[in-house]
Every structure is written in structure tokens, then in C-alpha cells.
Design a protein around this motif. Structure first.
Motif, mmCIF file in Angstrom:
data_model
loop_
_atom_site.group_PDB
_atom_site.id
_atom_site.type_symbol
_atom_site.label_atom_id
_atom_site.label_comp_id
_atom_site.label_asym_id
_atom_site.label_seq_id
_atom_site.Cartn_x
_atom_site.Cartn_y
_atom_site.Cartn_z
ATOM 1 N N UNK A 216 0.630 -1.208 -0.029
ATOM 2 C CA UNK A 216 -0.014 -0.007 0.022
ATOM 3 C C UNK A 216 0.999 1.015 0.079
ATOM 4 N N UNK A 217 0.314 2.471 -0.512
ATOM 5 C CA UNK A 217 0.872 3.692 -0.360
ATOM 6 C C UNK A 217 0.634 4.291 1.045
ATOM 7 N N UNK B 181 12.828 -0.087 4.737
ATOM 8 C CA UNK B 181 13.679 -1.252 4.480
ATOM 9 C C UNK B 181 12.782 -2.558 4.225
ATOM 10 N N UNK B 182 11.606 -2.506 4.647
ATOM 11 C CA UNK B 182 10.803 -3.637 4.467
ATOM 12 C C UNK B 182 9.960 -3.578 3.154
ATOM 13 N N UNK B 183 10.307 -2.615 2.240
ATOM 14 C CA UNK B 183 9.966 -2.384 0.857
ATOM 15 C C UNK B 183 8.794 -1.781 0.696
ATOM 16 N N UNK B 184 8.035 -0.977 1.954
ATOM 17 C CA UNK B 184 6.699 -0.348 1.880
ATOM 18 C C UNK B 184 6.863 1.078 1.048
ATOM 19 N N UNK B 185 5.762 1.388 0.628
ATOM 20 C CA UNK B 185 5.730 2.658 -0.426
ATOM 21 C C UNK B 185 5.559 3.810 0.405
ATOM 22 N N UNK C 45 7.459 -3.797 16.326
ATOM 23 C CA UNK C 45 7.112 -5.303 16.279
ATOM 24 C C UNK C 45 5.618 -5.659 15.723
ATOM 25 N N UNK C 46 4.792 -4.607 15.648
ATOM 26 C CA UNK C 46 3.615 -4.943 15.371
ATOM 27 C C UNK C 46 2.850 -4.390 13.988
ATOM 28 N N UNK C 47 3.810 -3.336 13.543
ATOM 29 C CA UNK C 47 3.325 -2.674 12.333
ATOM 30 C C UNK C 47 3.078 -3.283 11.226
ATOM 31 N N UNK C 48 3.940 -4.337 10.854
ATOM 32 C CA UNK C 48 3.634 -5.032 9.735
ATOM 33 C C UNK C 48 2.438 -5.963 9.774
ATOM 34 N N UNK C 49 1.985 -6.533 10.939
ATOM 35 C CA UNK C 49 0.949 -7.327 11.102
ATOM 36 C C UNK C 49 -0.171 -6.591 10.923
ATOM 37 N N UNK C 50 -0.138 -5.065 11.501
ATOM 38 C CA UNK C 50 -1.152 -4.139 11.604
ATOM 39 C C UNK C 50 -1.490 -3.554 10.028
ATOM 40 N N UNK D 159 -0.729 -5.526 7.248
ATOM 41 C CA UNK D 159 -1.268 -6.548 6.595
ATOM 42 C C UNK D 159 -2.883 -6.773 6.890
ATOM 43 N N UNK D 160 -3.044 -6.615 8.277
ATOM 44 C CA UNK D 160 -4.782 -6.637 8.638
ATOM 45 C C UNK D 160 -5.551 -5.517 7.989
ATOM 46 N N UNK D 161 -5.097 -4.504 8.128
ATOM 47 C CA UNK D 161 -5.935 -3.196 7.446
ATOM 48 C C UNK D 161 -5.992 -3.263 6.224
#
Length: 210
Positions: free
Chosen positions: A4-5, A25-29, A110-115, A117-119
Motif C-alpha cells: 500500500x501507499x 527497509x521492508x519495501x513499503x511505499x 514489532x506490530x506494524x507489519x501485522x497491523x 497486513x490486517x488493515x
């Protein structure tokens, strides 16, 4: 899955830079970063990011103010609030405005990527620490036994973020009937008469409804 942007806003430069660097670093836009609320809101209107990760307390406009305006003007950007605050009142005020995520900064990385993905899947994400602190305890799951099959079915649909109108259409019943069921469920589960109380409860206890 397409990334997502994302817009990030925080009035603490080091925290802003840290979160931006981690997500890049995790390749998010990351399409924009802002140091105050008004800049963040104006950028949301202009750039229309998929997700905005906002500090709750910022100069000129708070994260909650932004969420409130996005709800009022039907702006599609999904709001994730990121905060140091653990006060129940702050959390309850935030969920009134259909936020999609609520994270505590001490656990954000620690939670942002799960957050995210869920959103992206259309499911709200609330920090585990928030649920443990503010939501009803697991021993209240025993109240589920008092619910009828119809009420449990409606709770499952609420957990999937369906509105009363959508639930009514899906089950081929009237909106008035759905609202009556909702009122009965709230009473049986001893929930607060507040916006999103059923959504929050159903998300927390989704597995118990299966």
C-alpha cells in the motif's frame, strides 16, 4: 500482495525517521512524511494514500482530528494511530471515528507489519496490549452461551466490519431487526453503549464465535 501507499506523521523527528526507515527497509511505499497534523491532513487530501500512520498528539491537528475529518468527509484513507498514551478515554475517543489500527509506540516496530497486513485485508488491528488493558476479559466469553444462533451469526458479520445495512441485506432481514439484535447482544455481553463496542468485542473474541 501489492504494497500500500503509506503516509507517516509524527511531530518527533527521530521517531518519524525511525519508522520511515524501518518501513522503507521492508519495501513499503512511503509517499510522504509530515511533522504536524495539518500538513498530514492536507497531504492525505492531495495524495490519497491507502494508509496513514499518525501520531495521536501533533501540533495544529491531532491524529484523532484527522480520523474524525476522514470519517466526516468519507475519505478512503485508512487511519492507524500510533501513540505513547495508554489511557482508556483516549482509546475510546479514537475508535468512535472508525480508525483501522491503534498501536502503542513501544511495540510499534514489532506490530506494524501485522497491523498493515490486517488493515489491507479490511480488518481492524488493535495492539494486543490495548485489548488486554481495555477490552472485556476472556472469562466473559462464557456470556456467549447466552446468545442465540442468529445473534452469533450477526456478531460474526460485525467482526467482518459489516454495517447494519449490509448485515440486513446479507441475511435478508430488516435493518430494524439487526439493530434490535445488536441491542440484545450488547445487553447480554454487558458491553458499554458506545460506538464500535460490538466491533471491538467481536474482533477480540472472533475465535470464540466459530
Amino acid at each position: 500482495m501489492v504494497k500500500p501507499n503509506i503516509l507517516i506523521a509524527d511531530d518527533h523527528p527521530l521517531l518519524l525517521k525511525g519508522l520511515e526507515g524501518f518501513l522503507k527497509e521492508k519495501k513499503y511505499n512511503i509517499i510522504a512524511t509530515c511533522l504536524d497534523g495539518l500538513s498530514a491532513y492536507n497531504t492525505i487530501i492531495k495524495e490519497k494514500p491507502d494508509i496513514a500512520i499518525l501520531d495521536i498528539e501533533m501540533p495544529n491537528m491531532t491524529g484523532i482530528d484527522i480520523a474524525k475529518n476522514c470519517k466526516r468527509y468519507d475519505i478512503k484513507t485508512k487511519i492507524i494511530l500510533n501513540t505513547l498514551h495508554k489511557e482508556k478515554k483516549m482509546f475510546e475517543n479514537a475508535v468512535k471515528f472508525n480508525i483501522h489500527g491503534y498501536l502503542l509506540k513501544e511495540f510499534a516496530l514489532t506490530e506494524i507489519e501485522s497491523c498493515i497486513a490486517s488493515v489491507c485485508e479490511g480488518k481492524p488491528y488493535f495492539s494486543e496490549k490495548i485489548f488486554k488493558r481495555f477490552s472485556h476479559s476472556s472469562d466473559e466469553n462464557t456470556n456467549i452461551e447466552s446468545l442465540t444462533r442468529s445473534e452469533i451469526k450477526i456478531l460474526k458479520l460485525i467482526a467482518d466490519e459489516m454495517t447494519s445495512s449490509e448485515v440486513a441485506d446479507f441475511l435478508s432481514i430488516s435493518v430494524r431487526t439487526v439493530e434490535k439484535h445488536r441491542a440484545n447482544i450488547i445487553k447480554k455481553l454487558n458491553l458499554d453503549q458506545k460506538p464500535n463496542s460490538l466491533l471491538i468485542w467481536s474482533q477480540k473474541n472472533k475465535e470464540a464465535l466459530l
